[in-house]
Design an enzyme around this catalytic site. Structure first.
Site, PDB file in Angstrom:
ATOM      1  N   SER A  19       0.902  -1.286   0.076  1.00  0.00           N
ATOM      2  CA  SER A  19      -0.136   0.046   0.014  1.00  0.00           C
ATOM      3  C   SER A  19       1.075   1.315   0.020  1.00  0.00           C
ATOM      4  O   SER A  19       2.131   1.123   0.304  1.00  0.00           O
ATOM      5  CB  SER A  19      -0.862   0.091   0.972  1.00  0.00           C
ATOM      6  OG  SER A  19       0.057   0.045   2.411  1.00  0.00           O
TER       7      SER A  19
ATOM      8  N   ASP B 211      -0.833  -1.446  -4.048  1.00  0.00           N
ATOM      9  CA  ASP B 211      -2.019  -1.815  -3.664  1.00  0.00           C
ATOM     10  C   ASP B 211      -2.699  -0.506  -3.498  1.00  0.00           C
ATOM     11  O   ASP B 211      -2.169   0.609  -2.826  1.00  0.00           O
ATOM     12  CB  ASP B 211      -2.011  -2.409  -2.461  1.00  0.00           C
ATOM     13  CG  ASP B 211      -3.397  -2.949  -2.026  1.00  0.00           C
ATOM     14  OD1 ASP B 211      -4.312  -3.285  -2.998  1.00  0.00           O
ATOM     15  OD2 ASP B 211      -3.673  -3.233  -0.881  1.00  0.00           O
TER      16      ASP B 211
ATOM     17  N   GLU C 157     -10.152  -0.094 -10.328  1.00  0.00           N
ATOM     18  CA  GLU C 157     -10.971  -0.609  -9.548  1.00  0.00           C
ATOM     19  C   GLU C 157     -12.145   0.183  -9.933  1.00  0.00           C
ATOM     20  O   GLU C 157     -12.267   1.422 -10.182  1.00  0.00           O
ATOM     21  CB  GLU C 157     -10.609  -0.017  -8.113  1.00  0.00           C
ATOM     22  CG  GLU C 157     -11.720  -0.386  -6.849  1.00  0.00           C
ATOM     23  CD  GLU C 157     -11.437  -0.219  -5.703  1.00  0.00           C
ATOM     24  OE1 GLU C 157     -10.293  -0.638  -5.218  1.00  0.00           O
ATOM     25  OE2 GLU C 157     -12.253   0.183  -4.763  1.00  0.00           O
TER      26      GLU C 157
ATOM     27  N   HIS D  68     -12.429  -4.012   3.378  1.00  0.00           N
ATOM     28  CA  HIS D  68     -11.300  -4.381   4.182  1.00  0.00           C
ATOM     29  C   HIS D  68     -11.384  -4.449   5.674  1.00  0.00           C
ATOM     30  O   HIS D  68     -12.171  -3.789   6.351  1.00  0.00           O
ATOM     31  CB  HIS D  68     -10.333  -2.991   3.760  1.00  0.00           C
ATOM     32  CG  HIS D  68      -9.889  -2.713   2.542  1.00  0.00           C
ATOM     33  ND1 HIS D  68     -10.077  -1.665   1.722  1.00  0.00           N
ATOM     34  CD2 HIS D  68      -9.363  -3.769   1.549  1.00  0.00           C
ATOM     35  CE1 HIS D  68      -9.671  -1.960   0.309  1.00  0.00           C
ATOM     36  NE2 HIS D  68      -9.162  -3.217   0.571  1.00  0.00           N
TER      37      HIS D  68
ATOM     38  N   GLY E  97     -10.335  -7.291   0.326  1.00  0.00           N
ATOM     39  CA  GLY E  97     -10.799  -7.608   1.662  1.00  0.00           C
ATOM     40  C   GLY E  97     -10.992  -9.267   2.051  1.00  0.00           C
ATOM     41  O   GLY E  97     -12.033  -9.618   2.500  1.00  0.00           O
ATOM     42  N   GLY E  98     -10.004  -9.852   1.729  1.00  0.00           N
ATOM     43  CA  GLY E  98      -9.879 -11.367   1.737  1.00  0.00           C
ATOM     44  C   GLY E  98     -10.086 -11.858   3.133  1.00  0.00           C
ATOM     45  O   GLY E  98     -10.360 -12.768   3.467  1.00  0.00           O
TER      46      GLY E  98
ATOM     47  N   ASN F 105      -7.116 -10.526  -2.100  1.00  0.00           N
ATOM     48  CA  ASN F 105      -5.945  -9.784  -1.451  1.00  0.00           C
ATOM     49  C   ASN F 105      -6.400 -10.287  -0.125  1.00  0.00           C
ATOM     50  O   ASN F 105      -7.398  -9.863   0.778  1.00  0.00           O
ATOM     51  CB  ASN F 105      -6.303  -8.249  -1.470  1.00  0.00           C
ATOM     52  CG  ASN F 105      -6.184  -7.855  -2.971  1.00  0.00           C
ATOM     53  OD1 ASN F 105      -5.695  -8.722  -4.080  1.00  0.00           O
ATOM     54  ND2 ASN F 105      -6.203  -6.433  -3.239  1.00  0.00           N
TER      55      ASN F 105
ATOM     56  N   ASN G 188      -4.684  -8.986   3.822  1.00  0.00           N
ATOM     57  CA  ASN G 188      -3.797  -8.052   4.724  1.00  0.00           C
ATOM     58  C   ASN G 188      -3.909  -8.232   5.822  1.00  0.00           C
ATOM     59  O   ASN G 188      -3.142  -8.423   6.782  1.00  0.00           O
ATOM     60  CB  ASN G 188      -3.962  -6.723   3.984  1.00  0.00           C
ATOM     61  CG  ASN G 188      -2.871  -5.836   4.754  1.00  0.00           C
ATOM     62  OD1 ASN G 188      -2.203  -6.029   5.403  1.00  0.00           O
ATOM     63  ND2 ASN G 188      -3.270  -4.209   4.689  1.00  0.00           N
ATOM     64  N   THR G 189      -5.223  -7.749   6.577  1.00  0.00           N
ATOM     65  CA  THR G 189      -5.383  -7.864   8.075  1.00  0.00           C
ATOM     66  C   THR G 189      -5.203  -9.190   8.780  1.00  0.00           C
ATOM     67  O   THR G 189      -4.830  -9.133   9.788  1.00  0.00           O
ATOM     68  CB  THR G 189      -6.932  -7.286   8.060  1.00  0.00           C
ATOM     69  OG1 THR G 189      -7.264  -6.068   7.604  1.00  0.00           O
ATOM     70  CG2 THR G 189      -7.050  -7.037   9.607  1.00  0.00           C
TER      71      THR G 189
END
Ligand code: 13P
Length: 288
Positions: free
Chosen positions: A50, A85, A136, A178, A209-210, A230, A232-233
């Site tokens: 990001s 990203d 997007e 996300h 927001g996977g 994607n 991330n968190t």
């Protein structure tokens, strides 16, 4: 093998009905954990950066140099793309100059005509440099690096318009957000995903927001044309939980447990475990 653009691996994934994971990186430990897991599982992988993480790591040039050198030192042979990203226009330009292999231009907050205009210019710049580009339509909900999206559902017509500009893969909002999903989340809108897939002629679709999407929804999304997911968190949460456990068990106080190489080891292993779990779920294991 050096870095590769993400187009080919995603076209293959779409054809093979699996998805390639984009795992966002934050530092050396993150990068090493993701690369080693991809190599161990013989899976293609996309490292997501990001704008905020790029800044944290002192700039995109540092990131590109670190990733390339690390791949060489670790003898990584699976296909790896280094991808910006949610890039701004300026961020995309910087990543092209810094030697990334893929960019995402997030023009979803612009009126569609402006999104089209900026995306057109960046498609040209990315392709001239042998890079892939994601765009997007319909913003992804939640908060990421201070960018707050409302989570709208993308319009199939706008998706078709952006796809026609020659982008390589498309992020389209279908109710994904996300971060951790709230308990009253309604789930992914598969009706919308089906319409978007039909309107965009088979381009690989991207699911942002996977983190926290139930496994059956992931499988359905892949069956409808999602080829990049994607995450991330979820890596951040597993890193934090493992680090917390180490400290709460007092291990940093025993012997030389405060040595950063020891202190960060359980977190790094937790990232590897999460990445492995996702690659298995997405079906990318053995596809390198
Ligand atoms: P999560 O943080 O929800 O996994 O989303 C990651 C993402 O979509 C990066 O663009």
């Amino acid at each position: 093998m050096g870095l590769v653009a993400a187009k080919e691996m995603l076209v293959k994934a779409k054809e093979g009905k699996y998805a390639v994971g984009q795992f966002n990186i934050n530092n050396l430990e993150w990068t090493k954990s993701v690369l080693l897991t991809a190599q161990e599982l013989s899976s293609p992988v996309i490292l997501g950066v990001s704008e905020g993480a790029g800044k944290y790591m002192t700039g995109f040039k540092t990131v590109a140099a670190m990733v390339k050198a690390m791949m060489e030192e670790l003898k990584i042979t699976v296909p790896v793309a280094l991808h910006l990203d949610h890039g701004t226009y300026e961020g995309c330009e910087k990543c092209i100059a810094a030697g990334f292999s893929s960019i995402m231009f997030d023009g979803s907050h612009y009126p569609i005509d402006e999104n089209v205009e900026k995306t057109t210019a960046l498609v040209k710049a990315a392709h001239e440099n042998g890079m892939s580009i994601e765009a997007e339509v319909g913003s992804i909900g939640g908060e990421e690096d201070g960018v707050v999206g409302m989570g709208e559902i993308a319009s199939p017509d706008e998706c078709a318009r952006i796809t026609a500009l020659g982008i390589d893969f498309l992020a389209a909002g279908i109710g994904n957000i996300h971060g951790v999903y709230p308990s009253n989340w309604k789930g992914l809108d598969f009706d919308a995903l089906g319409k978007i897939a039909a309107a965009t002629g088979g381009i690989p679709l991207v699911l942002h927001g996977g983190t926290g999407i139930p496994e059956d929804m992931i499988r359905t999304a892949i069956s409808l044309g999602v080829a990049k997911i994607n995450v991330n968190t979820e890596c951040q949460l597993s890193f934090a939980a493992a680090t917390r456990k180490y400290i709460e068990e007092g291990k940093d106080k025993a012997g030389k447990g405060f040595d950063p190489r020891k202190l960060l080891a359980p977190g790094a292993q937790a990232i590897r475990d999460t990445v492995k779990e996702k690659m298995e779920l997405f079906g990318s294991v053995g596809k390198a």
